[in-house]
Design a protein around this motif. Structure first.
Motif, mmCIF file in Angstrom:
data_model
loop_
_atom_site.group_PDB
_atom_site.id
_atom_site.type_symbol
_atom_site.label_atom_id
_atom_site.label_comp_id
_atom_site.label_asym_id
_atom_site.label_seq_id
_atom_site.Cartn_x
_atom_site.Cartn_y
_atom_site.Cartn_z
ATOM 1 N N PHE A 26 0.837 -1.205 0.000
ATOM 2 C CA PHE A 26 0.000 0.000 0.000
ATOM 3 C C PHE A 26 0.871 1.253 0.000
ATOM 4 C CE2 PHE A 26 -2.140 3.372 2.530
ATOM 5 C CZ PHE A 26 -3.175 3.644 1.642
ATOM 6 N N THR A 27 0.565 2.166 -0.925
ATOM 7 C CA THR A 27 1.284 3.436 -1.014
ATOM 8 C C THR A 27 0.464 4.515 -0.329
ATOM 9 O OG1 THR A 27 2.315 2.786 -3.113
ATOM 10 C CG2 THR A 27 2.320 5.139 -2.561
ATOM 11 N N ALA A 28 0.952 4.975 0.835
ATOM 12 C CA ALA A 28 0.227 5.996 1.599
ATOM 13 C C ALA A 28 0.553 7.406 1.109
ATOM 14 C CB ALA A 28 0.570 5.873 3.085
ATOM 15 N N LEU A 29 1.789 7.608 0.641
ATOM 16 C CA LEU A 29 2.216 8.873 0.056
ATOM 17 C C LEU A 29 2.972 8.579 -1.228
ATOM 18 C CD1 LEU A 29 3.682 10.661 3.229
ATOM 19 C CD2 LEU A 29 1.499 11.186 2.121
ATOM 20 N N GLU A 30 2.715 9.363 -2.263
ATOM 21 C CA GLU A 30 3.376 9.102 -3.535
ATOM 22 C C GLU A 30 4.000 10.379 -4.094
ATOM 23 O OE1 GLU A 30 2.524 6.971 -7.875
ATOM 24 O OE2 GLU A 30 0.905 7.212 -6.421
ATOM 25 N N ASN A 31 5.320 10.467 -4.011
ATOM 26 C CA ASN A 31 6.098 11.544 -4.622
ATOM 27 C C ASN A 31 5.579 12.929 -4.221
ATOM 28 O OD1 ASN A 31 8.235 12.474 -6.229
ATOM 29 N ND2 ASN A 31 6.914 12.698 -8.012
ATOM 30 N N VAL A 32 5.442 13.135 -2.920
ATOM 31 C CA VAL A 32 4.908 14.400 -2.402
ATOM 32 C C VAL A 32 6.036 15.417 -2.243
ATOM 33 C CG1 VAL A 32 3.865 15.502 -0.382
ATOM 34 C CG2 VAL A 32 2.960 13.327 -1.226
ATOM 35 N N SER A 33 5.835 16.612 -2.801
ATOM 36 C CA SER A 33 6.790 17.710 -2.656
ATOM 37 C C SER A 33 6.051 18.959 -2.192
ATOM 38 C CB SER A 33 7.508 17.993 -3.977
ATOM 39 O OG SER A 33 8.319 16.897 -4.362
ATOM 40 N N LEU A 34 6.684 19.690 -1.269
ATOM 41 C CA LEU A 34 6.023 20.860 -0.680
ATOM 42 C C LEU A 34 7.061 21.740 -0.013
ATOM 43 C CD1 LEU A 34 3.271 22.220 0.232
ATOM 44 C CD2 LEU A 34 3.504 20.883 2.335
ATOM 45 N N GLN A 35 6.830 23.048 -0.045
ATOM 46 C CA GLN A 35 7.661 24.000 0.687
ATOM 47 C C GLN A 35 6.796 24.746 1.698
ATOM 48 O OE1 GLN A 35 9.695 26.590 -2.071
ATOM 49 N NE2 GLN A 35 11.164 25.009 -2.665
ATOM 50 N N VAL A 36 7.307 24.868 2.928
ATOM 51 C CA VAL A 36 6.645 25.624 3.984
ATOM 52 C C VAL A 36 7.579 26.748 4.401
ATOM 53 C CG1 VAL A 36 5.691 25.557 6.324
ATOM 54 C CG2 VAL A 36 5.363 23.596 4.782
ATOM 55 N N HIS A 37 7.068 27.971 4.429
ATOM 56 C CA HIS A 37 7.905 29.123 4.742
ATOM 57 C C HIS A 37 7.789 29.516 6.206
ATOM 58 C CE1 HIS A 37 9.237 30.114 0.621
ATOM 59 N NE2 HIS A 37 8.120 29.479 0.303
ATOM 60 N N GLU A 38 8.816 30.174 6.694
ATOM 61 C CA GLU A 38 8.894 30.519 8.108
ATOM 62 C C GLU A 38 7.713 31.400 8.524
ATOM 63 O OE1 GLU A 38 12.232 31.862 11.389
ATOM 64 O OE2 GLU A 38 12.679 31.991 9.242
ATOM 65 N N GLY A 39 7.099 31.054 9.659
ATOM 66 C CA GLY A 39 5.992 31.834 10.200
ATOM 67 C C GLY A 39 4.635 31.463 9.651
ATOM 68 N N GLU A 40 4.570 30.564 8.685
ATOM 69 C CA GLU A 40 3.288 30.160 8.105
ATOM 70 C C GLU A 40 2.520 29.199 9.017
ATOM 71 O OE1 GLU A 40 2.778 29.817 3.449
ATOM 72 O OE2 GLU A 40 4.334 28.474 4.140
ATOM 73 N N LEU A 41 1.201 29.233 8.892
ATOM 74 C CA LEU A 41 0.361 28.173 9.423
ATOM 75 C C LEU A 41 -0.226 27.452 8.212
ATOM 76 C CD1 LEU A 41 -2.216 28.374 12.361
ATOM 77 C CD2 LEU A 41 -2.423 26.775 10.458
ATOM 78 N N VAL A 42 0.233 26.229 7.998
ATOM 79 C CA VAL A 42 -0.188 25.435 6.848
ATOM 80 C C VAL A 42 -1.060 24.276 7.327
ATOM 81 C CG1 VAL A 42 0.609 23.923 4.983
ATOM 82 C CG2 VAL A 42 1.847 26.041 5.497
ATOM 83 N N CYS A 43 -2.208 24.093 6.692
ATOM 84 C CA CYS A 43 -3.103 22.991 7.038
ATOM 85 C C CYS A 43 -3.044 21.904 5.979
ATOM 86 C CB CYS A 43 -4.549 23.483 7.155
ATOM 87 S SG CYS A 43 -4.947 24.279 8.706
ATOM 88 N N PHE A 44 -2.860 20.653 6.438
ATOM 89 C CA PHE A 44 -3.031 19.492 5.567
ATOM 90 C C PHE A 44 -4.494 19.077 5.690
ATOM 91 C CE2 PHE A 44 1.626 17.906 6.296
ATOM 92 C CZ PHE A 44 2.096 18.996 5.582
ATOM 93 N N LEU A 45 -5.236 19.194 4.603
ATOM 94 C CA LEU A 45 -6.680 18.947 4.616
ATOM 95 C C LEU A 45 -7.038 17.817 3.668
ATOM 96 C CD1 LEU A 45 -9.620 19.921 5.379
ATOM 97 C CD2 LEU A 45 -9.468 21.426 3.373
ATOM 98 N N GLY A 46 -7.902 16.930 4.126
ATOM 99 C CA GLY A 46 -8.350 15.849 3.255
ATOM 100 C C GLY A 46 -9.161 14.836 4.031
ATOM 101 N N PRO A 47 -9.817 13.911 3.326
ATOM 102 C CA PRO A 47 -10.624 12.890 3.993
ATOM 103 C C PRO A 47 -9.751 11.870 4.708
ATOM 104 C CG PRO A 47 -10.516 12.450 1.644
ATOM 105 C CD PRO A 47 -9.843 13.765 1.858
ATOM 106 N N SER A 48 -10.367 11.050 5.531
ATOM 107 C CA SER A 48 -9.630 9.987 6.224
ATOM 108 C C SER A 48 -8.918 9.096 5.221
ATOM 109 C CB SER A 48 -10.601 9.152 7.068
ATOM 110 O OG SER A 48 -11.188 9.945 8.071
ATOM 111 N N GLY A 49 -7.672 8.758 5.532
ATOM 112 C CA GLY A 49 -6.910 7.864 4.670
ATOM 113 C C GLY A 49 -6.231 8.530 3.498
ATOM 114 N N CYS A 50 -6.232 9.877 3.451
ATOM 115 C CA CYS A 50 -5.644 10.563 2.289
ATOM 116 C C CYS A 50 -4.127 10.704 2.392
ATOM 117 C CB CYS A 50 -6.278 11.940 2.102
ATOM 118 S SG CYS A 50 -5.800 13.148 3.368
ATOM 119 N N GLY A 51 -3.555 10.467 3.595
ATOM 120 C CA GLY A 51 -2.103 10.548 3.760
ATOM 121 C C GLY A 51 -1.623 11.735 4.565
#
Length: 381
Positions: A26-51
């Motif tokens: 089972f592949t829970a995450l597939e080739n995920v790339s992301l940048q988060v900048h200093e001082g940000e509030l970033v939300c990971f949003l998605g349904p159950s089981g999305c990773g």
């Protein structure tokens, strides 16, 4: 520079590069790339089981990724243990020690760092004041409400002054009123401290109200990254349009570069890039449906009433009172067997005497009408 703001030239505070996580086949995450900048509030949003939680645990070092890299301030931390990463974490379940007082819970991480007793007492007092519990240091967790316990968990996570705060569904165990109040407090606290924060949630309202940017995830991949306004107003996929907010999904097809065909009717739409005749899903938010009175004017969108494009007659089959507005289900020949959900203000309902069984003329503004490739099949349970 205020929290949540950054210059494009700035190096990211956190960088995720091609992260994949597999559990057996089972592949829970597939080739995920992301940048988060200093001082940000970033939300990971998605349904159950999305990773989303799997990605948070990889960032925390609680579960190592199968492949890919994670860098903090340009330094690779991909396989560092959690104790060597610069973060504080708050879980859904609070995870407080029931046999320790609030003060000792908050100071637990400081004791392990061999900080002096006087310094610990000062830091704990400072944090209790910060989270609005200055008199609760001598209490035990069982004597606190759920919202107070979560504040203590937040204070404990902040005790060591981490560079990054990780929140895993921190409010989902609380009742609705406490949740709304506490999310405002967390956002204010995050802005005040300027601490880079990543929060996992399945609650779209929570993400829209708190985040500087939202990362919408589905089946182990990132569907879209953007500000709350961009995610809500400019969804880039049928999944995002469906998952974030209410949305009408009508079966139709492309009629031209900026028009769609709904049954026998051609409507002007936003440009969609699909060839004429390509089947797809026509989408519009219920609050964007504009009602027209007998004079052609709308109480919700006053105008001269001369522009009749994208306007047609329908019958109100159902009306549901939702407090600050009414939600109506509209049917008609023009809709080709589809039902259209429209949200009307109290003012519009009163002035137009809207009621079940009444014929009403509605307009679908071209700049709010979108066409997505593919048929809508109920993407989100």
């Amino acid at each position: 520079m205020e929290a949540g703001e950054h210059r494009e030239a700035d190096a990211p505070f956190l960088e995720i590069v091609g992260v994949t996580k597999k559990f057996g086949e089972f592949t829970a995450l597939e080739n995920v790339s992301l940048q988060v900048h200093e001082g940000e509030l970033v939300c990971f949003l998605g349904p159950s089981g999305c990773g989303k939680t799997t990605l948070l645990r990889a960032i925390a070092g609680l579960d190592f990724q199968t492949s890919g890299r994670i860098l903090q301030r340009g330094v690779e931390i991909s396989f560092l243990p959690p104790t060597e990463r610069d973060f504080g974490i708050v879980f859904q379940s609070y995870a407080l020690f029931p046999n320790l007082t609030v003060a000792k819970n908050i100071g637990y991480g400081l004791v392990s760092r061999k900080m002096g007793r006087r310094a610990i007492r000062g830091r704990v007092a400072e944090l209790l004041e910060l989270v609005g519990l200055p008199e609760s240091g001598g209490k035990y967790p069982a004597a606190l409400s759920g919202g107070q316990q979560q504040r203590v968990a937040l204070a404990r996570a902040l005790a060591t002054s981490p560079g990054m705060l990780l929140l895993d569904e921190p409010l989902s165990a609380l009742d609705a009123k406490v949740r709304v109040h506490l999310r405002h407090e967390i956002k204010e606290l995050q802005r005040k401290l300027g601490v880079t924060t990543i929060m996992v949630t399945h609650d779209q309202e929570e993400a829209l109200s708190m985040a500087d940017r939202i990362v919408v995830m589905n089946q182990g991949v990132i569907e879209q990254v953007g500000t709350p306004t961009e995610i809500y107003r400019e969804p880039q996929s049928l999944f995002v349009a469906d998952f974030v907010g209410e949305m009408n999904h009508l079966s139709g097809e492309a009629a031209g570069p900026n028009s769609v065909r709904l049954g026998a009717v051609t409507l002007i739409s936003r440009p969609h890039g699909l060839n004429s005749g390509t089947r797809g899903t026509i989408s519009i938010r219920p609050e964007d449906v504009v009602p027209h009175g007998p004079d052609g004017r709308s109480p919700d969108a006053p105008g001269d009433g001369d522009d009749d494009q994208n306007a047609f007659d329908g019958t109100i089959k159902e009306m549901e009172f939702l407090g600050s507005y009414w939600r109506a289900r509209i049917t008609g020949e023009m809709l080709d067997g589809n039902s259209l959900i429209a949200d009307f203000s109290m003012n519009a309902v009163r002035r137009m005497s809207l009621a079940e069984g009444k014929t009403i003329r509605v307009e679908l503004p071209p700049d709010r009408l979108r066409l997505f490739l593919g048929e809508y099949t109920g993407l989100v349970a």
